[in-house]
Design a protein around this motif. Sequence first.
Motif, PDB file in Angstrom:
ATOM      1  N   SER A  84     -21.068 -95.468  70.821  1.00  0.00           N
ATOM      2  CA  SER A  84     -21.483 -94.081  70.640  1.00  0.00           C
ATOM      3  C   SER A  84     -20.519 -93.127  71.351  1.00  0.00           C
ATOM      4  O   SER A  84     -20.132 -93.356  72.501  1.00  0.00           O
ATOM      5  N   CYS A  85     -20.118 -92.089  70.636  1.00  0.00           N
ATOM      6  CA  CYS A  85     -19.205 -91.090  71.200  1.00  0.00           C
ATOM      7  C   CYS A  85     -19.527 -89.733  70.586  1.00  0.00           C
ATOM      8  O   CYS A  85     -20.365 -89.627  69.694  1.00  0.00           O
ATOM      9  N   ASP A  86     -18.853 -88.713  71.041  1.00  0.00           N
ATOM     10  CA  ASP A  86     -19.173 -87.339  70.650  1.00  0.00           C
ATOM     11  C   ASP A  86     -18.178 -86.787  69.632  1.00  0.00           C
ATOM     12  O   ASP A  86     -16.984 -86.669  69.920  1.00  0.00           O
ATOM     13  N   TYR A  87     -18.694 -86.422  68.453  1.00  0.00           N
ATOM     14  CA  TYR A  87     -17.838 -85.930  67.372  1.00  0.00           C
ATOM     15  C   TYR A  87     -17.024 -84.687  67.722  1.00  0.00           C
ATOM     16  O   TYR A  87     -15.925 -84.518  67.195  1.00  0.00           O
ATOM     17  N   PRO A  88     -17.484 -83.766  68.596  1.00  0.00           N
ATOM     18  CA  PRO A  88     -16.647 -82.595  68.872  1.00  0.00           C
ATOM     19  C   PRO A  88     -15.263 -82.943  69.409  1.00  0.00           C
ATOM     20  O   PRO A  88     -14.283 -82.253  69.107  1.00  0.00           O
ATOM     21  N   ILE A  89     -15.170 -84.030  70.162  1.00  0.00           N
ATOM     22  CA  ILE A  89     -13.875 -84.449  70.716  1.00  0.00           C
ATOM     23  C   ILE A  89     -12.884 -84.717  69.586  1.00  0.00           C
ATOM     24  O   ILE A  89     -11.735 -84.262  69.619  1.00  0.00           O
ATOM     25  N   TYR A  90     -13.319 -85.432  68.577  1.00  0.00           N
ATOM     26  CA  TYR A  90     -12.428 -85.858  67.501  1.00  0.00           C
ATOM     27  C   TYR A  90     -12.182 -84.731  66.501  1.00  0.00           C
ATOM     28  O   TYR A  90     -11.082 -84.629  65.947  1.00  0.00           O
ATOM     29  N   GLY A  91     -13.171 -83.891  66.298  1.00  0.00           N
ATOM     30  CA  GLY A  91     -12.967 -82.711  65.461  1.00  0.00           C
ATOM     31  C   GLY A  91     -11.922 -81.784  66.064  1.00  0.00           C
ATOM     32  O   GLY A  91     -11.038 -81.273  65.373  1.00  0.00           O
ATOM     33  N   GLU A  92     -12.017 -81.584  67.370  1.00  0.00           N
ATOM     34  CA  GLU A  92     -11.042 -80.731  68.049  1.00  0.00           C
ATOM     35  C   GLU A  92      -9.639 -81.326  67.979  1.00  0.00           C
ATOM     36  O   GLU A  92      -8.666 -80.606  67.721  1.00  0.00           O
ATOM     37  N   ARG A  93      -9.532 -82.628  68.186  1.00  0.00           N
ATOM     38  CA  ARG A  93      -8.216 -83.276  68.140  1.00  0.00           C
ATOM     39  C   ARG A  93      -7.554 -83.126  66.775  1.00  0.00           C
ATOM     40  O   ARG A  93      -6.368 -82.807  66.677  1.00  0.00           O
TER      41      ARG A  93
END
Length: 149
Positions: free
Chosen positions: A39-48
């Motif tokens: 489980s991880c947080d989608y905002p991190i990957y969207g921002e990247r």
Amino acid sequence: MKIAIGSDHGGLSLKEVIKPFLVEQGHEVVDFGTATTDSCDYPIYGERVGEAVSFGDCERGIAICGTGLGISMAVNKVPGIRGALCTNEFMAEMSRAHNDANVLVLGARVLGEGLALRIVAVWLATEFAGDRHQRRIDEITAIEKKYSK
């Protein structure tokens, strides 16, 4: 074309299907994570993904989470990004032709792999129509600038 791609744990399986498809089509792929089903947080990957496109490191991006909703919200917070959540080929075509979308957003839990690959193919093959649509893109950019303080 150099394409940024990223997903949270919910989008990982679809991301791993899309990456070789992009390479087979002759694209360079830059994977911004995640690499596990933890489980991880989608905002991190969207921002990247958004930053890679906004900064010009990649020409376009693909962002994936379970539904596409959360990562769409995240990627669209990055200045200069016009991320489009597409659930069919027509939406993919119009997001490019009329909206000049520079990030395609997909929901891994709402799309089958075959449909997702068709959406990606149409999105990559469609050029921005320009003309009257450019005025609307300029209006979107003006809204973005108005609230970016």
